[in-house]
Enzyme design. Structure first.
Site, short mmCIF file in Angstrom:
data_model
loop_
_atom_site.label_atom_id
_atom_site.label_comp_id
_atom_site.label_asym_id
_atom_site.label_seq_id
_atom_site.Cartn_x
_atom_site.Cartn_y
_atom_site.Cartn_z
N HIS A 276 0.88 40.26 15.72
CA HIS A 276 1.18 41.29 16.41
C HIS A 276 2.65 42.00 16.43
CE1 HIS A 276 -2.57 40.21 18.51
NE2 HIS A 276 -2.53 41.17 18.45
N ARG B 70 -3.65 48.83 23.84
CA ARG B 70 -3.36 47.31 24.16
C ARG B 70 -2.52 47.33 25.18
NH1 ARG B 70 -3.17 47.18 18.00
NH2 ARG B 70 -4.34 45.42 17.42
N ARG C 159 -7.94 48.79 26.88
CA ARG C 159 -8.41 47.53 26.65
C ARG C 159 -7.85 46.73 27.76
NH1 ARG C 159 -7.27 43.86 21.33
NH2 ARG C 159 -5.20 43.88 22.16
N GLU D 126 -15.03 40.31 18.38
CA GLU D 126 -13.83 39.53 17.59
C GLU D 126 -14.05 38.05 17.47
OE1 GLU D 126 -10.10 41.06 19.02
OE2 GLU D 126 -10.85 40.79 21.06
N ASN E 26 -9.12 41.94 13.17
CA ASN E 26 -7.97 41.15 13.04
C ASN E 26 -8.40 39.67 13.36
OD1 ASN E 26 -6.66 43.46 12.26
ND2 ASN E 26 -5.82 43.59 14.52
N ASP E 27 -8.90 39.47 14.72
CA ASP E 27 -9.35 38.36 15.22
C ASP E 27 -10.77 37.88 14.77
OD1 ASP E 27 -7.45 37.42 16.80
OD2 ASP E 27 -7.89 39.09 18.22
N ARG F 149 -3.67 34.05 12.14
CA ARG F 149 -3.21 35.48 11.54
C ARG F 149 -1.79 35.69 11.55
NH1 ARG F 149 -5.48 39.40 16.52
NH2 ARG F 149 -3.91 40.81 15.91
N CYS G 18 -11.42 48.77 15.16
CA CYS G 18 -9.86 49.05 15.77
C CYS G 18 -8.87 47.85 15.17
CB CYS G 18 -10.10 49.05 17.05
SG CYS G 18 -10.36 47.56 18.04
C1 PEP Z 1 -8.13 42.82 16.63
O1 PEP Z 1 -8.35 41.52 16.89
O2 PEP Z 1 -8.63 43.38 15.44
C2 PEP Z 1 -7.77 43.74 17.67
C3 PEP Z 1 -7.70 45.02 17.27
O3 PEP Z 1 -7.10 43.08 18.56
P1 PEP Z 1 -5.79 42.45 18.60
O4 PEP Z 1 -5.21 42.83 17.31
O5 PEP Z 1 -4.98 43.25 19.57
O6 PEP Z 1 -6.06 41.09 18.75
MG MG Z 2 -7.96 40.82 18.77
#
Ligand code: PEP
Ligand code: MG
Length: 583
Positions: free
Chosen positions: A205, A312, A349, A450, A473-474, A484, A521
């Site tokens: 993040h 977020r 979210r 995710e 991402n997750d 990550r 996203c």
């Molecule tokens: C993701 O996991 O792709 C996502 C958009 O949420 P975050 O990156 O905030 O975990």
């Molecule tokens: Mg996520």
């Protein structure tokens, strides 16, 4: 002599500036420039705080003395002597003055900068006794900072750029061992032209916020914060993931040229702002923005986003020393975002704290370092564990929907029971508002996909939700069992691993079959190297940081989805999809 350090390229562009080394523990002091006429005032503020601390120490010494020799604490008395000495230390006071006078740093920033300089010298000392004096120095600085908190600088709210004052006109780049996402948010308003951190992965993040700020950043640069000295000249190459320290004139000229080329390219892209995102074969593509704060809506509109695909909300909750925003504060923030988007939809979210987004700087509670926070009480699990907190957030979101179109998105669902509980709480929040006669609006409900468990049970989600949003991402992290945020395994974090692609393709296809909306996203959506593949897999809605929208749009304008569809099927069937990505 120049040398370079390699890390992960996380936010594009070139930054050239002087290094500001910030220890993670000192990140919460304000960083801003003062004007020439305020320099004396800053020095005075510091002097005042130092005198206050000295007076406190003398008072304690006196009370120890009054206890009489039998109760004397010789060790404590000696320690206080050391603290008094450090308070007067010329290297500390002279150094701090230097940063204020020469660089126009505010007093707190100057103090922590000088602390870094001296702390390093202590670290290099052979004598363990002297090395330990570093802790004393840190305590003394902490006391001065505390004393200063009572008397804030008159310009705390403003962030004058050095360019406003001819005394200092040097770009600065921030170098830190680690920065939490909340720290990054604080720096969003700051003066830094680029970032380097020792740790962090591409989709951590911290990296995501750096990208949202659209300034060059390199993370995972291992020992950069140790190798770089305060005030060194540094080049950050955010495209290649390279940090050059003390560059030669030739290197400076070369990177200066690249920097200008980047500016020209941005200028060229900016002309696409009002061009509709339509492929060569006439497919309309929805380009949405990811935001962290209501104020980011301005930037989203500027790049032509047609809505917010991911707000977020957790960034409202972080770095507040456990004091969470109440319903009213959240409502005001969501309302600002909704109004800021001027009638375009905003997808809010629900809070996703945990893992690499701790509420506060201390990521884990004592005794819990054997646990993996990414698999723990995170996102919806955290919300369901505290229904009162969750209800307050749900009410705030529903209320904000009275001011414009709002979608409510729930992160990290995996179980039917979680879906049931979440929907029940949303209903309860609606009823509570109704009973209290408080205005609310209709919202579309969305679930994030995710977790592989969710991607493999899409019909369950489609039964209960209006749309899905794929958090790649997750999804990648949990499918491939790669943290990550851990640069040590970042080479295994592979968005085009066949398993990831199958989950993605499956989710998109099933949504289309049921006529439900689906978007991506995660960071993949803003990566131009992935645009063709996602289009080929049938994706028509992308949500990303505003700074990425125009580059992705440029790709879209050059694409023919019918041709990409066939190609994407070969990629999907390949053992090594990465090898086909440049076809
Ligand atoms: C993701 O996991 O792709 C996502 C958009 O949420 P975050 O990156 O905030 O975990
Ligand atoms: Mg996520």
């Amino acid at each position: 002599m120049s040398f370079s350090v390699h890390g992960l390229a996380v936010s594009r562009g070139i930054a050239i500036g002087r290094a500001v080394i910030v220890a993670s523990s000192r990140i919460d002091v304000a960083h801003y420039f003062v004007q020439t006429e305020q320099v004396e005032g800053e020095i005075e503020r510091l002097r005042h705080a130092r005198n206050e601390v000295a007076a406190e120490i003398l008072k304690v010494q006196q009370s120890l003395h009054d206890l009489g020799p039998s109760d004397a604490h010789p060790e404590l008395t000696a320690l206080l002597d050391v603290h008094l000495m450090l308070l007067q230390d010329e290297q500390l006071t002279g150094g701090v003055k230097h940063w204020i006078v020469e660089r126009h740093y505010n007093a707190e920033w100057a103090l922590t900068t000088q602390l870094e300089v001296i702390a390093r010298q202590f670290d290099e000392m052979e004598d363990p006794y002297l090395r330990e004096r570093k802790a004393d120095l840190e305590q003394v600085v902490e006391r001065i900072l505390r004393a200063m908190r009572g008397v804030s600088s008159p310009v705390v709210s403003g962030h004058p750029h050095p360019g406003q004052d001819n005394a200092v006109d040097v770009p600065l780049v921030l170098i830190a061992h680690d920065l939490s996402p909340a720290d990054m948010l604080q720096f969003k308003q700051s003066v830094f032209a680029g970032f380097v951190t020792d740790v962090g992965g591409k989709t951590s993040h911290t990296a995501i916020v750096a990208r949202s700020m659209d300034i060059p950043a390199v993370v995972g640069a291992r020992s950069a914060s140790q190798l770089i000295e305060q005030d060194d000249w540094v080049i950050i190459d955010g495209d290649a993931g390279v940090v050059v320290i003390d560059p030669s004139p030739i290197l400076l000229a070369e990177y200066g040229f690249k920097q200008r080329q980047g500016e020209v390219e941005r200028e060229r892209l900016s002309r696409l702002k009002n061009t509709p995102a339509v492929t060569l074969d006439g497919q309309k593509i929805e380009l949405l923005a990811n935001i962290e704060q209501p104020e980011d809506a301005v930037g989203a509109l500027k790049t032509g986003a047609v809505g917010v695909g991911l707000f977020r909300s957790e960034f409202l909750f972080m770095g507040r020393n456990g004091k969470l925003p109440d319903e009213e504060e959240q409502y005001q923030a969501y309302k600002r975002a909704v109004e800021g988007m001027q009638g375009l939809p905003v997808t809010i979210r629900t809070v996703d704290v945990g893992a690499d987004k701790p509420l506060d700087r201390v990521a884990q509670r004592a005794g819990e370092d054997h646990l993996n926070p990414a698999l723990g009480l995170r996102a919806i699990r955290w919300s369901l564990a505290d229904p009162a907190m969750f209800l307050a957030q749900l009410r705030a979101i529903l209320r904000s929907a009275a001011h414009g179109p709002v979608n409510l998105l729930v992160p990290m669902l995996a179980h039917a029971s979680e879906i049931r509980q979440t929907l029940a709480l949303i209903n309860r929040a609606r009823e509570q508002l109704e009973a209290a006669g408080v205005r609310q609006g209709a919202v579309k409900l969305g679930a994030m996909i995710e977790v592989p468990a969710a991607a493999l049970t899409i019909p369950l989600f489609l039964k209960h939700f209006d749309f899905l949003s794929i958090g790649t991402n997750d999804l990648i992290q949990y499918t491939l069992a790669i943290d990550r945020a851990d640069e040590a395994v970042s080479h295994l974090y592979d968005p085009v691993h066949p398993a990831v692609l199958h989950l993605l393709a499956n989710t998109i296809t099933q949504c289309h079959a049921q006529g439900k909306g689906v978007s991506v996203c995660g960071e993949m959506a803003g990566d131009v190297a992935m645009t063709r593949l996602l289009l080929g897999l049938g994706l028509r809605s992308f949500s990303m940081h505003p700074s990425q929208i125009l580059a992705v749009k440029q790709q879209i304008l050059r694409c023919d989805t019918t041709r990409l569809q066939t190609w994407a099927q070969t990629v999907l069937a390949a053992e090594d999809p990465a090898a086909l990505m440049t076809d």
